[in-house]
Design an enzyme around this catalytic site. Structure first.
Site, PDB file in Angstrom:
ATOM      1  N   THR A   7      37.809  38.176  41.773  1.00  0.00           N
ATOM      2  CA  THR A   7      37.876  36.596  43.072  1.00  0.00           C
ATOM      3  C   THR A   7      36.210  36.388  42.248  1.00  0.00           C
ATOM      4  O   THR A   7      35.719  36.765  43.177  1.00  0.00           O
ATOM      5  CB  THR A   7      37.903  36.677  44.504  1.00  0.00           C
ATOM      6  OG1 THR A   7      39.498  36.860  44.375  1.00  0.00           O
ATOM      7  CG2 THR A   7      38.015  34.854  45.206  1.00  0.00           C
ATOM      8  N   LYS A  49      32.801  38.500  50.561  1.00  0.00           N
ATOM      9  CA  LYS A  49      31.877  38.310  49.302  1.00  0.00           C
ATOM     10  C   LYS A  49      32.995  35.760  49.339  1.00  0.00           C
ATOM     11  O   LYS A  49      32.441  35.105  48.663  1.00  0.00           O
ATOM     12  CB  LYS A  49      32.312  38.855  48.269  1.00  0.00           C
ATOM     13  CG  LYS A  49      32.404  38.144  46.594  1.00  0.00           C
ATOM     14  CD  LYS A  49      32.797  39.027  45.868  1.00  0.00           C
ATOM     15  CE  LYS A  49      34.567  38.633  45.817  1.00  0.00           C
ATOM     16  NZ  LYS A  49      35.251  39.088  44.809  1.00  0.00           N
ATOM     17  N   LYS A  76      41.987  29.951  44.998  1.00  0.00           N
ATOM     18  CA  LYS A  76      42.167  31.527  45.840  1.00  0.00           C
ATOM     19  C   LYS A  76      40.641  31.308  46.828  1.00  0.00           C
ATOM     20  O   LYS A  76      41.114  32.019  48.214  1.00  0.00           O
ATOM     21  CB  LYS A  76      41.217  32.419  45.069  1.00  0.00           C
ATOM     22  CG  LYS A  76      40.934  33.598  45.090  1.00  0.00           C
ATOM     23  CD  LYS A  76      42.048  34.719  46.055  1.00  0.00           C
ATOM     24  CE  LYS A  76      41.915  36.049  46.504  1.00  0.00           C
ATOM     25  NZ  LYS A  76      42.469  36.281  46.769  1.00  0.00           N
TER      26      LYS A  76
HETATM   27  P1  NAD Z   1      37.161  47.565  43.712  1.00  0.00           P
HETATM   28  O1  NAD Z   1      36.165  47.278  44.198  1.00  0.00           O
HETATM   29  O2  NAD Z   1      38.709  48.764  44.794  1.00  0.00           O
HETATM   30  O3  NAD Z   1      37.657  47.426  42.331  1.00  0.00           O
HETATM   31  C1  NAD Z   1      36.661  47.289  41.368  1.00  0.00           C
HETATM   32  C2  NAD Z   1      36.543  48.334  40.079  1.00  0.00           C
HETATM   33  O4  NAD Z   1      35.874  47.548  39.457  1.00  0.00           O
HETATM   34  C3  NAD Z   1      36.312  49.531  40.595  1.00  0.00           C
HETATM   35  O5  NAD Z   1      37.147  50.623  40.282  1.00  0.00           O
HETATM   36  C4  NAD Z   1      34.595  50.033  39.990  1.00  0.00           C
HETATM   37  O6  NAD Z   1      34.473  50.389  39.556  1.00  0.00           O
HETATM   38  C5  NAD Z   1      34.734  48.443  38.049  1.00  0.00           C
HETATM   39  N1  NAD Z   1      34.084  47.940  37.895  1.00  0.00           N
HETATM   40  C6  NAD Z   1      32.620  47.136  38.226  1.00  0.00           C
HETATM   41  N2  NAD Z   1      32.621  46.743  37.675  1.00  0.00           N
HETATM   42  C7  NAD Z   1      32.792  47.477  36.503  1.00  0.00           C
HETATM   43  C8  NAD Z   1      32.284  47.164  35.342  1.00  0.00           C
HETATM   44  N3  NAD Z   1      30.927  46.312  34.634  1.00  0.00           N
HETATM   45  N4  NAD Z   1      33.163  47.561  34.403  1.00  0.00           N
HETATM   46  C9  NAD Z   1      33.975  48.324  33.945  1.00  0.00           C
HETATM   47  N5  NAD Z   1      34.833  48.696  35.664  1.00  0.00           N
HETATM   48  C10 NAD Z   1      34.545  47.636  36.635  1.00  0.00           C
HETATM   49  O7  NAD Z   1      37.725  45.664  43.587  1.00  0.00           O
HETATM   50  P2  NAD Z   1      39.459  45.510  44.352  1.00  0.00           P
HETATM   51  O8  NAD Z   1      39.782  45.337  46.119  1.00  0.00           O
HETATM   52  O9  NAD Z   1      40.514  46.158  43.493  1.00  0.00           O
HETATM   53  O10 NAD Z   1      38.994  44.086  44.027  1.00  0.00           O
HETATM   54  C11 NAD Z   1      39.539  43.586  42.534  1.00  0.00           C
HETATM   55  C12 NAD Z   1      38.281  42.214  43.305  1.00  0.00           C
HETATM   56  O11 NAD Z   1      40.363  41.602  43.498  1.00  0.00           O
HETATM   57  C13 NAD Z   1      37.953  41.379  43.760  1.00  0.00           C
HETATM   58  O12 NAD Z   1      37.419  40.071  42.672  1.00  0.00           O
HETATM   59  C14 NAD Z   1      38.913  40.971  44.829  1.00  0.00           C
HETATM   60  O13 NAD Z   1      37.850  40.249  45.446  1.00  0.00           O
HETATM   61  C15 NAD Z   1      39.907  40.516  44.219  1.00  0.00           C
HETATM   62  N6  NAD Z   1      41.189  40.866  45.917  1.00  0.00           N
HETATM   63  C16 NAD Z   1      41.249  42.315  46.327  1.00  0.00           C
HETATM   64  C17 NAD Z   1      42.515  42.314  47.423  1.00  0.00           C
HETATM   65  C18 NAD Z   1      42.623  43.542  47.652  1.00  0.00           C
HETATM   66  O14 NAD Z   1      43.008  43.158  48.694  1.00  0.00           O
HETATM   67  N7  NAD Z   1      41.291  44.610  47.756  1.00  0.00           N
HETATM   68  C19 NAD Z   1      43.317  41.123  47.478  1.00  0.00           C
HETATM   69  C20 NAD Z   1      43.110  39.977  46.515  1.00  0.00           C
HETATM   70  C21 NAD Z   1      42.157  39.757  45.832  1.00  0.00           C
END
Ligand code: NAD
Length: 296
Positions: A96, A246, A171
């Site tokens: 997102t 965010k 979104k």
């Molecule tokens: P998270 O922080 O658990 O996962 C993100 C991952 O990206 C981490 O494992 C981190 O180490 C990795 N990362 C960061 N920078 C990186 C890089 N440069 N190279 C490689 N890996 C990298 O976050 P999440 O909860 O999995 O959410 C991910 C996305 O999904 C976000 O944009 C969030 O807004 C969206 N989202 C999350 C949810 C939820 O319920 N958690 C629901 C809908 C959408």
């Protein structure tokens, strides 16, 4: 079945990658945290040592990163996906992020002879695990159709919202509804507690009345009525308050730049900012009920 690269194996990315493997796809994965990559490798994926490493032989690459900054870093510049992926590779960003970054990165990818769509999701970690996510997709129709079978292995609905960035626009509008409705549900439970009304009784009635919404019936902010909700595990995320803030900030930024009036969205962003600043950042976003109770 396809060979797919996957970058970002966090709360959402890991179960999504797992579902692609379950559907028979061959996965090459990368995360900045080695233990996250290691877990997927133990389940059959191949590890890449850099983001560019996932492009090797990949027909498609899925990214699930925290925010626009990480998306720019992974896709752009030297050694980024746009530079290293073979022509024709399909890039699918499920993170997102802000609409402007989504459009900019997609334009760069298209200039570089690649296909790219934005495909943010709704449904939370539960939806990622059960492969029941909703994908809101922006990009050329042909590219969306190319991505559809891949997205279908991770979700129950794939809806094209329009051209590049339209998935992100959908979104942030959706998540502004979510942030506002979660606060409303938390306030209702806090009021019920003051009135001596039982949590389960409020749940049973409101879930069959006009107060029914996802924040109540799928993600109830008090323990008991919905056993899978984060309230039952001391608000371990799930979807962190930081991530909700965010998204609410993205909505406010979009409202400002487009001239839309979103008063409740603005108020929800202020409340989540206060919660994040008071140690709520890593807590599930439904944990804001603690702050709401505390303010009484
Ligand atoms: P998270 O922080 O658990 O996962 C993100 C991952 O990206 C981490 O494992 C981190 O180490 C990795 N990362 C960061 N920078 C990186 C890089 N440069 N190279 C490689 N890996 C990298 O976050 P999440 O909860 O999995 O959410 C991910 C996305 O999904 C976000 O944009 C969030 O807004 C969206 N989202 C999350 C949810 C939820 O319920 N958690 C629901 C809908 C959408």
């Amino acid at each position: 079945m396809a060979r797919i690269g996957f970058i970002g194996l966090g709360n959402m990315g890991a179960p999504m990658a797992r579902n692609l493997m379950r559907a028979g796809h061959e996965l090459r994965v990368f995360d900045v945290f080695l233990d996250r990559t290691g877990r997927l490798v133990a389940e059959g994926a191949t590890a890449a040592e850099t983001p560019a490493g996932v492009t090797e032989g990949a027909e498609a690459i899925v990214t699930m990163l925290p925010a626009g900054r990480e998306v720019r870093a992974v896709y752009g510049g030297q050694g980024g996906l746009i530079e290293t992926a073979a022509p024709g590779t399909l890039l699918i960003d499920c993170s997102t992020i802000d609409v402007a970054t989504a459009r900019e990165v997609a334009a760069l990818a298209h200039e570089g002879g690649l296909a790219m769509i934005d495909a943010p999701v709704s449904g939370g970690v539960g939806g990622a695990e059960a492969a029941t996510l909703t994908f809101m997709v922006g990009g050329p129709e042909a590219e969306v159709e190319r991505a559809r079978p891949i997205l279908a292995a991770m979700g129950k609905a794939v809806i094209r919202a329009g051209e590049a960035g339209a998935g992100q626009a959908a979104k942030i509008c959706n998540n502004m509804i979510l942030g506002v409705s979660m606060i409303a549900v938390c306030e209702a439970f806090a009021l019920a507690e003051k009135l001596g009304l039982d949590h389960q009784a409020l749940f049973d009635i409101a879930s069959k009345s006009s107060g029914q919404c996802w924040s109540l019936t799928s993600y109830c902010p008090v323990p008991g009525p919905v056993p899978a909700s984060p309230a039952n595990r001391d608000y371990a995320p799930g979807f962190t308050a930081q991530m909700m803030l965010k998204d609410l900030d993205l909505a406010q930024e979009a409202a400002r730049s487009s001239g839309a009036e979103t008063e409740l969205g603005r108020h929800a962003a202020e409340l989540y900012r206060r919660f994040v600043e008071c140690n709520g950042s890593g807590t599930d976003f439904s944990g804001i009920i603690r702050m709401i109770r505390g303010r009484a």
